[in-house]
Design a protein around this motif. Structure first.
Motif, PDB file in Angstrom:
ATOM      1  N   MET A  91      18.554 -26.195 -13.770  1.00  0.00           N
ATOM      2  CA  MET A  91      18.120 -25.703 -12.452  1.00  0.00           C
ATOM      3  C   MET A  91      16.792 -26.379 -12.132  1.00  0.00           C
ATOM      4  O   MET A  91      15.863 -26.332 -12.948  1.00  0.00           O
ATOM      5  CB  MET A  91      17.947 -24.181 -12.556  1.00  0.00           C
ATOM      6  CG  MET A  91      17.332 -23.519 -11.344  1.00  0.00           C
ATOM      7  SD  MET A  91      18.572 -23.312 -10.026  1.00  0.00           S
ATOM      8  CE  MET A  91      17.528 -23.489  -8.587  1.00  0.00           C
ATOM      9  N   ILE A  92      16.717 -27.026 -10.975  1.00  0.00           N
ATOM     10  CA  ILE A  92      15.445 -27.662 -10.575  1.00  0.00           C
ATOM     11  C   ILE A  92      14.635 -26.662  -9.752  1.00  0.00           C
ATOM     12  O   ILE A  92      15.110 -26.165  -8.728  1.00  0.00           O
ATOM     13  CB  ILE A  92      15.680 -28.946  -9.745  1.00  0.00           C
ATOM     14  CG1 ILE A  92      16.586 -29.923 -10.518  1.00  0.00           C
ATOM     15  CG2 ILE A  92      14.358 -29.597  -9.391  1.00  0.00           C
ATOM     16  CD1 ILE A  92      16.928 -31.212  -9.754  1.00  0.00           C
ATOM     17  N   ILE A  93      13.431 -26.396 -10.224  1.00  0.00           N
ATOM     18  CA  ILE A  93      12.541 -25.479  -9.495  1.00  0.00           C
ATOM     19  C   ILE A  93      11.301 -26.262  -9.076  1.00  0.00           C
ATOM     20  O   ILE A  93      10.720 -26.978  -9.892  1.00  0.00           O
ATOM     21  CB  ILE A  93      12.124 -24.301 -10.395  1.00  0.00           C
ATOM     22  CG1 ILE A  93      13.334 -23.411 -10.673  1.00  0.00           C
ATOM     23  CG2 ILE A  93      10.994 -23.491  -9.770  1.00  0.00           C
ATOM     24  CD1 ILE A  93      13.004 -22.184 -11.487  1.00  0.00           C
TER      25      ILE A  93
ATOM     26  N   LEU B  42      14.188 -27.513 -14.886  1.00  0.00           N
ATOM     27  CA  LEU B  42      13.435 -28.748 -14.633  1.00  0.00           C
ATOM     28  C   LEU B  42      12.378 -28.356 -13.602  1.00  0.00           C
ATOM     29  O   LEU B  42      12.710 -28.111 -12.435  1.00  0.00           O
ATOM     30  CB  LEU B  42      14.367 -29.841 -14.103  1.00  0.00           C
ATOM     31  CG  LEU B  42      15.511 -30.220 -15.067  1.00  0.00           C
ATOM     32  CD1 LEU B  42      16.534 -31.117 -14.380  1.00  0.00           C
ATOM     33  CD2 LEU B  42      14.966 -30.903 -16.308  1.00  0.00           C
ATOM     34  N   PHE B  43      11.150 -28.229 -14.065  1.00  0.00           N
ATOM     35  CA  PHE B  43      10.091 -27.640 -13.236  1.00  0.00           C
ATOM     36  C   PHE B  43       9.256 -28.753 -12.612  1.00  0.00           C
ATOM     37  O   PHE B  43       8.556 -29.481 -13.315  1.00  0.00           O
ATOM     38  CB  PHE B  43       9.225 -26.729 -14.110  1.00  0.00           C
ATOM     39  CG  PHE B  43       8.228 -25.917 -13.339  1.00  0.00           C
ATOM     40  CD1 PHE B  43       8.626 -24.837 -12.572  1.00  0.00           C
ATOM     41  CD2 PHE B  43       6.871 -26.232 -13.386  1.00  0.00           C
ATOM     42  CE1 PHE B  43       7.701 -24.077 -11.860  1.00  0.00           C
ATOM     43  CE2 PHE B  43       5.940 -25.484 -12.677  1.00  0.00           C
ATOM     44  CZ  PHE B  43       6.365 -24.408 -11.915  1.00  0.00           C
ATOM     45  N   ASP B  44       9.334 -28.877 -11.280  1.00  0.00           N
ATOM     46  CA  ASP B  44       8.602 -29.918 -10.556  1.00  0.00           C
ATOM     47  C   ASP B  44       7.268 -29.339 -10.079  1.00  0.00           C
ATOM     48  O   ASP B  44       7.226 -28.484  -9.190  1.00  0.00           O
ATOM     49  CB  ASP B  44       9.458 -30.390  -9.363  1.00  0.00           C
ATOM     50  CG  ASP B  44       8.776 -31.497  -8.557  1.00  0.00           C
ATOM     51  OD1 ASP B  44       7.542 -31.616  -8.597  1.00  0.00           O
ATOM     52  OD2 ASP B  44       9.500 -32.237  -7.859  1.00  0.00           O
TER      53      ASP B  44
ATOM     54  N   SER C  26       0.165 -22.600 -12.479  1.00  0.00           N
ATOM     55  CA  SER C  26       0.222 -24.012 -12.102  1.00  0.00           C
ATOM     56  C   SER C  26       1.082 -24.768 -13.113  1.00  0.00           C
ATOM     57  O   SER C  26       1.485 -25.895 -12.860  1.00  0.00           O
ATOM     58  CB  SER C  26      -1.170 -24.617 -12.001  1.00  0.00           C
ATOM     59  OG  SER C  26      -1.853 -24.412 -13.191  1.00  0.00           O
ATOM     60  N   SER C  27       1.358 -24.115 -14.249  1.00  0.00           N
ATOM     61  CA  SER C  27       2.283 -24.700 -15.226  1.00  0.00           C
ATOM     62  C   SER C  27       3.275 -23.617 -15.622  1.00  0.00           C
ATOM     63  O   SER C  27       2.896 -22.449 -15.778  1.00  0.00           O
ATOM     64  CB  SER C  27       1.518 -25.160 -16.466  1.00  0.00           C
ATOM     65  OG  SER C  27       2.413 -25.340 -17.544  1.00  0.00           O
ATOM     66  N   ILE C  28       4.538 -24.014 -15.840  1.00  0.00           N
ATOM     67  CA  ILE C  28       5.536 -23.016 -16.242  1.00  0.00           C
ATOM     68  C   ILE C  28       5.245 -22.498 -17.649  1.00  0.00           C
ATOM     69  O   ILE C  28       5.667 -21.395 -18.015  1.00  0.00           O
ATOM     70  CB  ILE C  28       6.982 -23.552 -16.116  1.00  0.00           C
ATOM     71  CG1 ILE C  28       7.978 -22.394 -16.139  1.00  0.00           C
ATOM     72  CG2 ILE C  28       7.295 -24.601 -17.166  1.00  0.00           C
ATOM     73  CD1 ILE C  28       9.335 -22.696 -15.601  1.00  0.00           C
TER      74      ILE C  28
ATOM     75  N   GLU D 259       8.641 -29.679 -17.900  1.00  0.00           N
ATOM     76  CA  GLU D 259       7.745 -29.687 -16.733  1.00  0.00           C
ATOM     77  C   GLU D 259       7.439 -31.129 -16.321  1.00  0.00           C
ATOM     78  O   GLU D 259       7.085 -31.953 -17.165  1.00  0.00           O
ATOM     79  CB  GLU D 259       6.449 -28.960 -17.102  1.00  0.00           C
ATOM     80  CG  GLU D 259       5.414 -28.943 -16.008  1.00  0.00           C
ATOM     81  CD  GLU D 259       4.415 -27.807 -16.218  1.00  0.00           C
ATOM     82  OE1 GLU D 259       4.810 -26.636 -16.060  1.00  0.00           O
ATOM     83  OE2 GLU D 259       3.250 -28.093 -16.550  1.00  0.00           O
ATOM     84  N   CYS D 260       7.567 -31.410 -15.022  1.00  0.00           N
ATOM     85  CA  CYS D 260       7.278 -32.757 -14.498  1.00  0.00           C
ATOM     86  C   CYS D 260       6.026 -32.695 -13.623  1.00  0.00           C
ATOM     87  O   CYS D 260       5.963 -31.897 -12.687  1.00  0.00           O
ATOM     88  CB  CYS D 260       8.439 -33.263 -13.650  1.00  0.00           C
ATOM     89  SG  CYS D 260       9.991 -33.354 -14.536  1.00  0.00           S
TER      90      CYS D 260
END
Ligand code: PLP
Length: 377
Positions: free
Chosen positions: A159-161, A192-194, A207-209, A221-222
Motif C-alpha cells: 500500500m503506498i501512503i 511504501l511510505f512516501d 514526519s517518519s513512519i 520509507e522513501c
C-alpha cells in the motif's frame, strides 16, 4: 474503495491548453501566474553548490570511480544520525536518485500482477508506475475530510501512503498512521511510505513512519532531497528498508541489497557530496527557512481564497491547497486561465473532480501578482 478507472493524460492537456491560450491572446509564458508548479522556485543554497564544486575539484586530482551501489557510507551514516537520530542503522539506508527512482526499484520486490493500494486523491505518478510494472491497482478513497482509513476487505501485497499528501497538503495524524501500521502488520501488507514533503510538517504529526510502534516490521520509507533542499534538478533521495521487514513474498533486506546492486551502479559521487552538505547544520537551517517560506506563501494564498468565501483544504503540512470549485475541474481550470491568467492543476489529475490544486512553491513576487488577480477583480 474502488478499482481504479482509466484517466486521460492530464499534463499534456494542460500544456496544450496553456499554449493555445497564449497564442490566442498574444501573451508570453511569463504573463501567466503559475500556481500549477510542483517544483521549487529558488536556486540551490551556496553550501550545496560549494560542495559540488569541491567534489568536482577532488575528482580532478583523485580517481574516484565506482562506489558502493547502495550509497556512500558517509552519507548513509549522516542520514541515519541526522534524520533518524541513529534509530535506523546505516545498512538499512539506500541512497537513490529520488523517490521516483526508489519506488521504481522497490516494485521489484513484488511479483507482476500483485495488488497494490494507492490513496485517492494522491500523486498520480503512483498509478502510472504501477501500470508500467503490470500491477493491479486498488484505490482507497478518502472520507469527506480527506482522511484515509485502512480497508477491511482488500487483499493487498503493498500500500503506498503519501504523508503529507499531494494534492491536499494534509499529514496523517499519529493515531491514523498507527491504525495503518496495525492493519499492515495483521495482514502482512508492506507499506511504501512516501515522505517527500516531511520537512513541511508543522505540528506533532509524524514526519517518519518509524515514529509509530511496529512500523519497522512493515514499512519502507522513501525520502527525497527534491522539495526540502531544492534538489529537483540534481536528483537525490533515499529509502529505508528495516532489517525486521519481510514482504508477503518472503523478501527482506538481503534481497533488497541484491536488487539495488543489480539495478544500479550507484548515485553520482558529486551529488552525494551535495547531499552531505545539505545535511550539515548550515544546509538544515536553509531547509528550515525555505520550508517556512513556502508554507507562508501557501497559508497566505489560502487566506485570500477563504476571505473571498471559497472552500479550501490543506496547506498546513505541505505547500499545496485543494480548492473546492464544483463541477468539472478542467472547465474551472480553463475559466481561471482565461479570466485571471492563473494556472492550476485540475483535481481530476489526482483522481478527484470538483477541485483544483494550487501550489505554494512560489516567490513573494508571484504571491503579490496572485493577490492582485484574485482580490482586485
Ligand atoms: N512523491 C510525491 C508525493 C511527489 O509529489 C513528488 C514530486 O512532485 C515525488 C514523490 C517525486 O520525488 P523525487 O523528485 O524525489 O523523485
Amino acid at each position: 474503495m474502488t478499482l481504479v478507472k482509466e484517466e486521460p493524460m492530464l499534463f499534456p492537456w494542460i500544456a496544450k491548453t496553456k499554449a493555445e491560450f497564449l497564442k490566442e491572446r498574444g501573451l508570453k509564458k511569463e504573463d501567466l501566474i503559475n500556481l500549477g508548479i510542483g517544483d521549487v522556485s529558488y536556486p540551490l543554497s551556496k553550501v550545496v553548490t560549494e560542495a559540488i564544486k569541491d567534489a568536482a575539484d577532488e575528482m580532478s586530482t583523485h580517481v574516484i570511480g565506482y562506489g558502493d551501489e547502495c550509497g556512500l557510507d558517509e552519507l548513509k551514516e549522516k542520514v541515519a544520525a541526522t534524520v533518524y537520530q541513529d534509530k535506523i542503522c546505516k545498512d538499512e539506508v539506500f541512497i537513490t536518485e529520488g523517490i521516483a527512482n526508489s519506488l521504481s526499484h522497490l516494485m521489484t520486490l513484488f511479483k507482476e500482477g500483485s495488488t497494490i493500494g494507492v490513496l485517492s486523491p494522491t500523486y498520480p505518478v503512483y498509478k502510472s508506475l504501477l501500470k508500467t510494472h503490470r500491477m493491479n491497482i486498488y484505490e482507497v478513497e478518502s472520507d469527506d475530510a480527506f482522511e484515509f482509513h485502512p480497508p477491511d476487505n482488500a487483499h493487498l501485497d503493498a500500500m503506498i501512503i503519501c504523508s503529507p499528501n499531494n494534492p491536499t497538503g494534509k499529514a496523517f495524524a499519529k493515531e491514523s498512521l498507527s491504525s495503518w501500521v496495525r492493519w499492515a502488520n495483521e495482514r502482512g501488507v508492506t507499506l511504501l511510505f512516501d515522505a517527500a514533503y516531511e520537512c513541511f510538517i508543522d505540528d506533532e504529526s509524524p514526519s517518519s513512519i518509524y515514529e509509530i510502534e511496529g512500523a519497522k516490521n512493515c514499512a519502507i520509507e522513501c525520502v527525497s532531497f527534491s522539495k526540502s533542499m531544492g534538489f529537483t534538478g540534481l536528483r537525490l533521495g533515499f529509502f529505508v528498508f528495516p532489517k525486521k521487514l519481510m514482504t508477503k513474498g518472503g523478501l527482506g533486506l538481503d534481497f533488497c541489497k541484491d536488487l539495488i546492486c543489480s539495478k544500479t551502479n550507484g548515485v553520482s559521487y558529486v551529488i552525494q557530496k551535495a547531499g552531505l552538505a545539505a545535511l550539515s547544520p548550515e544546509g538544515l537551517k536553509e531547509r528550515e527557512d525555505k520550508a517556512a517560506h513556502y508554507l507562508k506563501m501557501t497559508k497566505t494564498l489560502k487566506s485570500y481564497l477563504q476571505n473571498a468565501g471559497e472552500t479550501v483544504v490543506g496547506g498546513d503540512h505541505a505547500p499545496y491547497l485543494f480548492w473546492k470549485v464544483g463541477g468539472s475541474s478542467k472547465e474551472k481550470f480553463k475559466s481561471l486561465l482565461h479570466e485571471k491568467c492563473i494556472v492550476t492543476v485540475p483535481g481530476i489529475g489526482f483522481g478527484m473532480e470538483g477541485y483544483l490544486r494550487l501550489s505554494g512553491f512560489i516567490t513573494d513576487e508571484t504571491l503579490e501578482r496572485v493577490k492582485k488577480a484574485l482580490c482586485q477583480g
